[in-house]
Design an enzyme around this catalytic site. Structure first.
Site, mmCIF file in Angstrom:
data_model
loop_
_atom_site.group_PDB
_atom_site.id
_atom_site.type_symbol
_atom_site.label_atom_id
_atom_site.label_comp_id
_atom_site.label_asym_id
_atom_site.label_seq_id
_atom_site.Cartn_x
_atom_site.Cartn_y
_atom_site.Cartn_z
ATOM 1 N N GLU A 156 19.623 4.862 -60.118
ATOM 2 C CA GLU A 156 19.014 4.644 -60.679
ATOM 3 C C GLU A 156 19.776 2.714 -60.136
ATOM 4 O OE1 GLU A 156 16.370 3.797 -62.337
ATOM 5 O OE2 GLU A 156 15.942 5.945 -62.850
ATOM 6 N N GLU A 181 26.959 26.324 -56.510
ATOM 7 C CA GLU A 181 27.613 25.875 -57.232
ATOM 8 C C GLU A 181 29.633 26.703 -57.896
ATOM 9 O OE1 GLU A 181 27.220 28.155 -61.516
ATOM 10 O OE2 GLU A 181 25.746 26.681 -61.623
#
Length: 307
Positions: free
Chosen positions: A90, A121
Protein backbone atom coordinates in the site's frame (compact mmCIF):
# COMPACT_ATOMS: atom_id res chain seq x y z
CA UNK A 1 3.60 -34.90 14.28
CA UNK A 2 4.16 -32.14 16.82
CA UNK A 3 6.35 -32.71 19.85
CA UNK A 4 4.94 -32.72 23.40
CA UNK A 5 7.21 -29.75 24.15
CA UNK A 6 5.69 -27.69 21.34
CA UNK A 7 2.15 -28.60 22.40
CA UNK A 8 2.97 -27.56 25.95
CA UNK A 9 4.52 -24.32 24.70
CA UNK A 10 1.45 -23.45 22.64
CA UNK A 11 -0.85 -24.27 25.55
CA UNK A 12 0.96 -21.65 27.64
CA UNK A 13 0.34 -18.83 25.15
CA UNK A 14 -2.46 -16.34 25.70
CA UNK A 15 -3.21 -16.33 21.97
CA UNK A 16 -3.83 -20.10 22.10
CA UNK A 17 -5.91 -20.17 25.29
CA UNK A 18 -9.28 -21.97 25.34
CA UNK A 19 -12.37 -20.02 26.41
CA UNK A 20 -14.78 -22.40 28.22
CA UNK A 21 -17.41 -19.64 28.26
CA UNK A 22 -17.55 -19.84 24.47
CA UNK A 23 -17.72 -23.62 24.20
CA UNK A 24 -21.34 -23.49 22.97
CA UNK A 25 -20.88 -20.58 20.57
CA UNK A 26 -21.94 -22.73 17.60
CA UNK A 27 -25.39 -23.11 19.19
CA UNK A 28 -26.03 -19.37 19.41
CA UNK A 29 -28.10 -17.31 16.96
CA UNK A 30 -25.97 -15.59 14.31
CA UNK A 31 -26.69 -12.11 15.69
CA UNK A 32 -25.50 -13.16 19.15
CA UNK A 33 -22.24 -14.52 17.70
CA UNK A 34 -21.76 -11.28 15.77
CA UNK A 35 -22.30 -9.27 18.97
CA UNK A 36 -19.79 -11.45 20.83
CA UNK A 37 -17.23 -11.04 18.09
CA UNK A 38 -17.76 -7.29 17.90
CA UNK A 39 -17.36 -7.04 21.67
CA UNK A 40 -14.09 -8.97 21.51
CA UNK A 41 -12.76 -6.71 18.75
CA UNK A 42 -13.63 -3.58 20.72
CA UNK A 43 -10.81 -4.27 23.17
CA UNK A 44 -8.06 -4.36 20.55
CA UNK A 45 -7.38 -0.58 20.34
CA UNK A 46 -7.01 -0.42 24.12
CA UNK A 47 -4.42 -3.20 23.99
CA UNK A 48 -2.54 -1.30 21.28
CA UNK A 49 -2.69 1.86 23.41
CA UNK A 50 -0.61 0.21 26.14
CA UNK A 51 2.25 -0.10 23.64
CA UNK A 52 2.14 3.42 22.18
CA UNK A 53 5.39 4.64 23.79
CA UNK A 54 7.20 1.59 22.38
CA UNK A 55 5.58 2.05 18.99
CA UNK A 56 6.54 5.74 18.88
CA UNK A 57 10.15 5.00 19.82
CA UNK A 58 10.34 2.38 17.07
CA UNK A 59 8.87 4.77 14.49
CA UNK A 60 11.40 7.50 15.30
CA UNK A 61 14.22 4.99 14.87
CA UNK A 62 12.77 3.75 11.56
CA UNK A 63 12.28 7.28 10.19
CA UNK A 64 15.85 8.25 11.08
CA UNK A 65 17.19 5.35 9.03
CA UNK A 66 14.79 5.74 6.13
CA UNK A 67 15.79 9.40 5.86
CA UNK A 68 19.29 8.08 5.12
CA UNK A 69 17.97 5.81 2.38
CA UNK A 70 17.17 2.74 4.47
CA UNK A 71 14.31 0.34 3.88
CA UNK A 72 11.46 -0.95 6.02
CA UNK A 73 11.27 -4.74 5.74
CA UNK A 74 8.48 -6.84 7.25
CA UNK A 75 8.98 -10.57 7.86
CA UNK A 76 6.36 -13.04 9.04
CA UNK A 77 4.52 -16.26 8.32
CA UNK A 78 0.86 -16.94 7.61
CA UNK A 79 -1.51 -14.14 8.55
CA UNK A 80 1.31 -12.08 10.05
CA UNK A 81 3.33 -12.33 6.85
CA UNK A 82 0.32 -11.46 4.71
CA UNK A 83 -0.35 -8.36 6.80
CA UNK A 84 3.24 -7.25 6.29
CA UNK A 85 3.01 -7.75 2.53
CA UNK A 86 -0.30 -5.86 2.49
CA UNK A 87 1.12 -2.88 4.36
CA UNK A 88 4.20 -2.78 2.13
CA UNK A 89 2.13 -2.98 -1.05
CA UNK A 90 0.00 0.00 0.00
CA UNK A 91 2.95 2.37 0.42
CA UNK A 92 3.75 3.07 -3.28
CA UNK A 93 0.24 4.25 -4.25
CA UNK A 94 -0.31 6.12 -0.97
CA UNK A 95 3.09 7.74 -0.48
CA UNK A 96 4.74 7.40 -3.90
CA UNK A 97 7.52 5.28 -2.42
CA UNK A 98 9.72 3.06 -4.54
CA UNK A 99 8.44 -0.54 -4.24
CA UNK A 100 11.88 -1.46 -2.86
CA UNK A 101 11.58 1.01 0.04
CA UNK A 102 8.97 -0.92 2.02
CA UNK A 103 9.13 -4.68 1.49
CA UNK A 104 7.09 -7.57 2.84
CA UNK A 105 8.68 -11.01 3.24
CA UNK A 106 6.41 -13.98 3.88
CA UNK A 107 7.64 -17.47 4.75
CA UNK A 108 7.20 -19.58 1.63
CA UNK A 109 7.27 -16.65 -0.79
CA UNK A 110 4.43 -15.24 -2.94
CA UNK A 111 2.64 -18.61 -3.04
CA UNK A 112 2.12 -18.34 0.72
CA UNK A 113 -0.06 -15.26 0.21
CA UNK A 114 -2.91 -17.47 -0.94
CA UNK A 115 -2.09 -20.96 0.30
CA UNK A 116 -0.19 -22.60 3.15
CA UNK A 117 3.42 -23.56 2.44
CA UNK A 118 4.20 -26.49 4.71
CA UNK A 119 7.10 -26.00 7.11
CA UNK A 120 8.09 -22.55 5.86
CA UNK A 121 7.32 -20.79 9.14
CA UNK A 122 9.52 -23.25 11.06
CA UNK A 123 12.73 -22.26 9.24
CA UNK A 124 15.14 -19.67 10.59
CA UNK A 125 17.42 -20.53 7.67
CA UNK A 126 14.71 -19.60 5.15
CA UNK A 127 14.38 -16.20 6.81
CA UNK A 128 18.13 -15.68 6.55
CA UNK A 129 18.08 -16.57 2.85
CA UNK A 130 15.13 -14.28 2.13
CA UNK A 131 16.84 -11.39 3.92
CA UNK A 132 20.21 -12.01 2.29
CA UNK A 133 18.53 -11.69 -1.10
CA UNK A 134 17.76 -8.09 -0.13
CA UNK A 135 21.33 -7.40 1.05
CA UNK A 136 20.32 -5.67 4.31
CA UNK A 137 22.38 -2.74 5.61
CA UNK A 138 22.59 -0.90 8.96
CA UNK A 139 20.21 1.74 7.58
CA UNK A 140 17.47 -0.85 7.07
CA UNK A 141 14.80 -1.89 9.57
CA UNK A 142 13.46 -5.43 9.84
CA UNK A 143 10.13 -5.97 11.60
CA UNK A 144 9.45 -9.55 12.67
CA UNK A 145 5.69 -10.17 12.99
CA UNK A 146 4.25 -13.14 14.88
CA UNK A 147 1.10 -13.40 16.98
CA UNK A 148 2.59 -16.13 19.16
CA UNK A 149 5.98 -14.43 19.31
CA UNK A 150 7.65 -17.80 18.80
CA UNK A 151 7.53 -18.29 15.01
CA UNK A 152 11.04 -19.37 13.93
CA UNK A 153 10.85 -17.53 10.59
CA UNK A 154 10.10 -14.17 12.25
CA UNK A 155 12.68 -14.69 15.00
CA UNK A 156 15.27 -15.83 12.47
CA UNK A 157 14.71 -12.71 10.38
CA UNK A 158 15.19 -10.45 13.39
CA UNK A 159 18.27 -12.31 14.62
CA UNK A 160 19.92 -12.23 11.22
CA UNK A 161 19.05 -8.57 10.66
CA UNK A 162 20.51 -7.64 14.03
CA UNK A 163 23.68 -9.57 13.24
CA UNK A 164 24.27 -7.41 10.14
CA UNK A 165 23.57 -4.20 12.07
CA UNK A 166 20.05 -3.41 10.89
CA UNK A 167 17.45 -1.96 13.26
CA UNK A 168 15.05 -4.64 14.51
CA UNK A 169 11.47 -4.57 15.77
CA UNK A 170 9.56 -7.55 17.13
CA UNK A 171 5.75 -7.37 16.99
CA UNK A 172 3.94 -10.08 18.97
CA UNK A 173 0.67 -10.64 20.83
CA UNK A 174 2.01 -12.47 23.89
CA UNK A 175 4.02 -11.14 26.80
CA UNK A 176 7.65 -12.18 27.32
CA UNK A 177 7.91 -13.42 23.74
CA UNK A 178 11.10 -14.70 22.19
CA UNK A 179 10.51 -12.39 19.21
CA UNK A 180 10.34 -9.20 21.28
CA UNK A 181 13.37 -10.32 23.28
CA UNK A 182 15.37 -10.84 20.08
CA UNK A 183 14.65 -7.34 18.77
CA UNK A 184 15.89 -3.92 19.83
CA UNK A 185 12.31 -2.67 19.93
CA UNK A 186 9.81 -5.18 21.33
CA UNK A 187 6.11 -4.44 20.89
CA UNK A 188 3.73 -6.90 22.57
CA UNK A 189 0.03 -6.20 22.08
CA UNK A 190 -1.76 -8.69 24.33
CA UNK A 191 -5.34 -9.01 23.08
CA UNK A 192 -6.22 -12.17 25.00
CA UNK A 193 -7.66 -15.51 23.83
CA UNK A 194 -9.43 -15.58 20.48
CA UNK A 195 -13.13 -16.15 19.91
CA UNK A 196 -12.17 -19.29 17.97
CA UNK A 197 -9.35 -20.94 19.91
CA UNK A 198 -5.97 -20.19 18.37
CA UNK A 199 -7.37 -18.34 15.34
CA UNK A 200 -4.94 -15.44 15.45
CA UNK A 201 -6.25 -13.97 12.20
CA UNK A 202 -8.91 -12.44 14.48
CA UNK A 203 -7.97 -10.09 17.36
CA UNK A 204 -4.23 -10.66 17.02
CA UNK A 205 -4.40 -9.98 13.29
CA UNK A 206 -6.40 -6.81 13.89
CA UNK A 207 -3.87 -5.63 16.46
CA UNK A 208 -0.97 -6.31 14.10
CA UNK A 209 -2.71 -4.41 11.29
CA UNK A 210 -3.24 -1.40 13.57
CA UNK A 211 0.42 -1.35 14.60
CA UNK A 212 1.67 -1.76 11.04
CA UNK A 213 -0.62 1.10 9.98
CA UNK A 214 1.14 3.26 12.57
CA UNK A 215 4.66 2.13 11.68
CA UNK A 216 4.35 2.91 7.98
CA UNK A 217 2.00 5.90 8.11
CA UNK A 218 3.70 7.86 10.89
CA UNK A 219 7.13 7.08 9.43
CA UNK A 220 5.95 8.56 6.14
CA UNK A 221 4.61 11.63 7.98
CA UNK A 222 8.04 12.07 9.58
CA UNK A 223 9.63 11.77 6.11
CA UNK A 224 7.49 14.59 4.73
CA UNK A 225 5.18 12.40 2.69
CA UNK A 226 2.16 14.36 3.90
CA UNK A 227 1.24 18.02 4.26
CA UNK A 228 -0.93 18.15 7.34
CA UNK A 229 -3.21 15.17 6.84
CA UNK A 230 -3.13 15.35 3.03
CA UNK A 231 -1.46 12.64 0.92
CA UNK A 232 0.65 15.04 -1.10
CA UNK A 233 2.90 12.26 -2.42
CA UNK A 234 -0.03 10.20 -3.73
CA UNK A 235 0.69 8.45 -7.02
CA UNK A 236 -2.13 9.21 -9.48
CA UNK A 237 -2.23 5.86 -11.28
CA UNK A 238 -5.98 5.65 -11.97
CA UNK A 239 -9.03 7.88 -12.42
CA UNK A 240 -9.93 7.85 -8.73
CA UNK A 241 -6.42 8.84 -7.68
CA UNK A 242 -6.24 11.54 -10.35
CA UNK A 243 -9.45 13.03 -9.02
CA UNK A 244 -8.09 12.74 -5.48
CA UNK A 245 -4.89 14.51 -6.55
CA UNK A 246 -6.85 17.50 -7.78
CA UNK A 247 -8.92 17.57 -4.61
CA UNK A 248 -5.76 17.48 -2.46
CA UNK A 249 -4.29 20.43 -4.35
CA UNK A 250 -7.57 22.30 -3.90
CA UNK A 251 -7.73 21.59 -0.17
CA UNK A 252 -4.10 22.65 0.34
CA UNK A 253 -4.24 25.82 -1.74
CA UNK A 254 -7.83 26.92 -2.21
CA UNK A 255 -7.03 27.42 -5.91
CA UNK A 256 -9.60 27.12 -8.68
CA UNK A 257 -9.83 24.30 -11.20
CA UNK A 258 -7.97 26.09 -13.98
CA UNK A 259 -5.07 27.06 -11.71
CA UNK A 260 -4.87 23.50 -10.38
CA UNK A 261 -4.82 21.97 -13.86
CA UNK A 262 -2.11 24.39 -14.96
CA UNK A 263 0.04 23.74 -11.87
CA UNK A 264 -0.29 19.97 -12.21
CA UNK A 265 0.59 20.15 -15.90
CA UNK A 266 3.71 22.22 -15.16
CA UNK A 267 4.68 19.80 -12.37
CA UNK A 268 4.28 16.62 -14.37
CA UNK A 269 1.29 15.61 -12.25
CA UNK A 270 3.26 15.74 -8.98
CA UNK A 271 0.81 16.91 -6.31
CA UNK A 272 3.41 18.21 -3.86
CA UNK A 273 5.14 20.25 -6.57
CA UNK A 274 1.85 21.71 -7.75
CA UNK A 275 0.92 22.77 -4.22
CA UNK A 276 4.28 24.44 -3.71
CA UNK A 277 4.04 26.19 -7.07
CA UNK A 278 0.64 27.63 -6.16
CA UNK A 279 1.36 28.55 -2.54
CA UNK A 280 4.80 30.05 -3.23
CA UNK A 281 3.88 31.47 -6.65
CA UNK A 282 6.82 29.79 -8.39
CA UNK A 283 7.07 27.79 -11.59
CA UNK A 284 7.28 24.00 -11.81
CA UNK A 285 11.10 23.70 -12.09
CA UNK A 286 11.61 26.07 -9.15
CA UNK A 287 9.16 24.06 -7.05
CA UNK A 288 11.02 20.85 -7.91
CA UNK A 289 14.35 22.44 -6.94
CA UNK A 290 13.04 23.78 -3.63
CA UNK A 291 11.60 20.40 -2.72
CA UNK A 292 14.83 18.62 -3.57
CA UNK A 293 16.81 21.08 -1.44
CA UNK A 294 14.33 20.50 1.43
CA UNK A 295 14.52 16.72 1.33
CA UNK A 296 10.97 16.47 0.00
CA UNK A 297 9.41 18.28 2.99
CA UNK A 298 6.78 20.68 1.68
CA UNK A 299 6.66 22.87 4.79
CA UNK A 300 10.44 23.32 4.71
CA UNK A 301 10.34 24.13 0.99
CA UNK A 302 7.65 26.74 1.62
CA UNK A 303 9.78 28.31 4.35
CA UNK A 304 12.69 28.64 1.92
CA UNK A 305 10.68 29.85 -1.07
CA UNK A 306 11.39 33.39 -2.34
CA UNK A 307 9.05 35.99 -0.87
Amino acid sequence: MTSPDLRQQLASLTTEAFRPDLADIDRLPTLDIARLMNGEDAGVPAAVATQLPRIAAAIDAVAERMARGGRLIYAGAGTAGRLGVLDASECPPTFNTDPAQVVGLIAGGPTAMVTSVEGAEDSRELARQDLDALKPTPDDTVVGISASGRTPYAIGAVEHARAVGALTIGLACNEHSALAAAAEHGIEVVVGPELITGSTRLKAGTAQKLVLNMLSTITMIRLGKTYGNLMVDVRASNDKLRARSRRIVALATGAGDEEIERALAQSGGEVKNAILALLADVDGPTAARLLEESGGHLRAALAHAPR
